[in-house]
Write an enzyme that holds these catalytic residues in place. Structure first.
Site, PDB file in Angstrom:
ATOM      1  N   LYS A   1       0.831  -1.212   0.000  1.00  0.00           N
ATOM      2  CA  LYS A   1       0.000   0.000   0.000  1.00  0.00           C
ATOM      3  C   LYS A   1       0.862   1.258   0.000  1.00  0.00           C
ATOM      4  O   LYS A   1       0.717   2.137   0.859  1.00  0.00           O
ATOM      5  CB  LYS A   1      -0.955  -0.012   1.192  1.00  0.00           C
ATOM      6  CG  LYS A   1      -1.888  -1.212   1.212  1.00  0.00           C
ATOM      7  CD  LYS A   1      -2.867  -1.166   2.362  1.00  0.00           C
ATOM      8  CE  LYS A   1      -3.819  -2.345   2.361  1.00  0.00           C
ATOM      9  NZ  LYS A   1      -3.243  -3.630   2.783  1.00  0.00           N
TER      10      LYS A   1
ATOM     11  N   GLY B   1     -11.410  -9.281   2.223  1.00  0.00           N
ATOM     12  CA  GLY B   1     -12.442  -9.023   3.235  1.00  0.00           C
ATOM     13  C   GLY B   1     -13.510 -10.093   3.290  1.00  0.00           C
ATOM     14  O   GLY B   1     -14.583  -9.863   3.845  1.00  0.00           O
TER      15      GLY B   1
ATOM     16  N   GLY C   1     -17.334 -10.566   4.487  1.00  0.00           N
ATOM     17  CA  GLY C   1     -17.753 -10.529   3.082  1.00  0.00           C
ATOM     18  C   GLY C   1     -18.045 -11.926   2.544  1.00  0.00           C
ATOM     19  O   GLY C   1     -17.487 -12.918   3.020  1.00  0.00           O
TER      20      GLY C   1
HETATM   21  P1  XMP Z   1      -8.181 -12.103   5.697  1.00  0.00           P
HETATM   22  O1  XMP Z   1      -7.422 -12.909   6.687  1.00  0.00           O
HETATM   23  O2  XMP Z   1      -9.129 -11.131   6.313  1.00  0.00           O
HETATM   24  O3  XMP Z   1      -7.025 -11.262   4.975  1.00  0.00           O
HETATM   25  O4  XMP Z   1      -8.824 -12.920   4.611  1.00  0.00           O
HETATM   26  C1  XMP Z   1      -7.272 -10.264   4.038  1.00  0.00           C
HETATM   27  C2  XMP Z   1      -5.999  -9.826   3.445  1.00  0.00           C
HETATM   28  O5  XMP Z   1      -6.273  -8.734   2.590  1.00  0.00           O
HETATM   29  C3  XMP Z   1      -5.622  -7.594   3.077  1.00  0.00           C
HETATM   30  N1  XMP Z   1      -6.645  -6.596   3.099  1.00  0.00           N
HETATM   31  C4  XMP Z   1      -6.660  -5.617   2.294  1.00  0.00           C
HETATM   32  N2  XMP Z   1      -5.789  -5.299   1.373  1.00  0.00           N
HETATM   33  N3  XMP Z   1      -7.197  -3.495   0.797  1.00  0.00           N
HETATM   34  C5  XMP Z   1      -6.062  -4.223   0.625  1.00  0.00           C
HETATM   35  O6  XMP Z   1      -5.263  -3.878  -0.227  1.00  0.00           O
HETATM   36  C6  XMP Z   1      -8.098  -3.779   1.719  1.00  0.00           C
HETATM   37  O7  XMP Z   1      -9.109  -3.126   1.850  1.00  0.00           O
HETATM   38  C7  XMP Z   1      -7.795  -4.882   2.504  1.00  0.00           C
HETATM   39  N4  XMP Z   1      -8.476  -5.452   3.465  1.00  0.00           N
HETATM   40  C8  XMP Z   1      -7.722  -6.523   3.824  1.00  0.00           C
HETATM   41  C9  XMP Z   1      -5.075  -7.833   4.428  1.00  0.00           C
HETATM   42  O8  XMP Z   1      -3.849  -7.172   4.574  1.00  0.00           O
HETATM   43  C10 XMP Z   1      -4.944  -9.325   4.413  1.00  0.00           C
HETATM   44  O9  XMP Z   1      -3.703  -9.712   3.857  1.00  0.00           O
END
Ligand code: XMP
Length: 250
Positions: A85, A206, A212
């Protein structure tokens, strides 16, 4: 189309999978973290189309060990996204981007709020030179994202718009390899899909642990679903990734 984008598409076709596996594994020692990450990658490799590594893993393992994991992924025929990011000023973003690209990463996530000129322009240029990918955030998956990505803003002509609409229109002009929109808001995915058109891949994190739904996000317009804990915390990442892949293909 960048090499990154065509590799994800190829892996997705070959494995009939739209799942990107996020590896944010926590282990007390570096050795155990490396071994666990590699084990999960191998177990899930037939059921995912890409891996995603985050900053915690880089901080714990160091870039050179992470680079070995990236090489292992490439040997499995899978590209790897660095979820960094990027959100600094241009010359610092570029330094970080080069370090990640030199470590072998195929794509980087960037924070769109930084803006193009003097922010992300040099990173996008660097990625194109190297045939790698850039994935800007358009709407994050957590609740507080409403405060920024979801706020109402005034566009130049004085009309009220949602920030994510403005961002989606902006990144469309940047000619990137995909965008990130959280799976927790299918209605936003639908609106963003209308703005960016059918050809831009939408990556949606998510699902499951953040609430989600894989199918709702897919039906709203997501192309790839990012899944972390639901796979790497399960007792059997191979079976769980196969089960989730099937949910998306039926
Ligand atoms: P989980 O364990 O919740 O992990 O399935 C989700 C993964 O996605 C990343 N994450 C995001 N990355 N924008 C992103 O670029 C987002 O809105 C976002 N939400 C979650 C998080 O770092 C993890 O690796």
């Amino acid at each position: 189309m960048s090499r990154f984008r065509s590799e994800v598409e190829k892996a997705s076709r070959e494995r009939c999978s739209r799942i990107v596996l996020a590896l944010d594994i926590l282990e007390p020692s570096k050795d155990r973290l490396y071994e666990k990450a590699l084990w999960v990658m191998r177990e899930a490799s037939e059921n995912v189309c890409c891996f995603k590594i985050g900053i915690p893993t880089v901080l714990k393992l160091g870039l050179s060990d992470v680079s070995r994991l990236v090489e292992e992924a490439h040997d499995m025929g899978l590209p790897v996204i660095m979820d960094c990011k990027l959100g600094d000023v241009g010359h610092v973003n570029k330094m970080m981007a080069i370090l990640y690209f030199e470590a072998g990463f195929d794509a980087l996530t960037v924070n769109t709020l930084v803006g193009f000129e003097g922010g992300l322009d040099s990173v996008i240029e660097e990625s194109k030179k190297r045939d790698r990918g850039i994935l800007p955030l358009v709407y994050m998956s957590h609740k507080g994202a409403e405060e920024t990505f979801g706020q109402t803003v005034l566009s130049k002509d004085g009309t009220a718009r949602k920030m994510y609409e403005v961002l989606a229109e902006r990144v469309k002009r940047w000619d990137v390899d995909g965008i990130v929109v959280g799976a927790t808001r299918p209605e936003v995915i639908r609106e963003v899909r209308d703005i960016v058109g059918p050809d831009t891949p939408i990556y949606s994190p998510g699902v499951i642990f953040q609430g989600g739904s894989l199918r709702d996000a897919l039906e709203a317009g997501s192309t790839y679903l990012i899944v972390g804990r639901a796979i790497y915390l399960s007792e059997n990442p191979r079976e769980e990734s196969a089960r989730l892949k099937k949910i998306l293909s039926t």
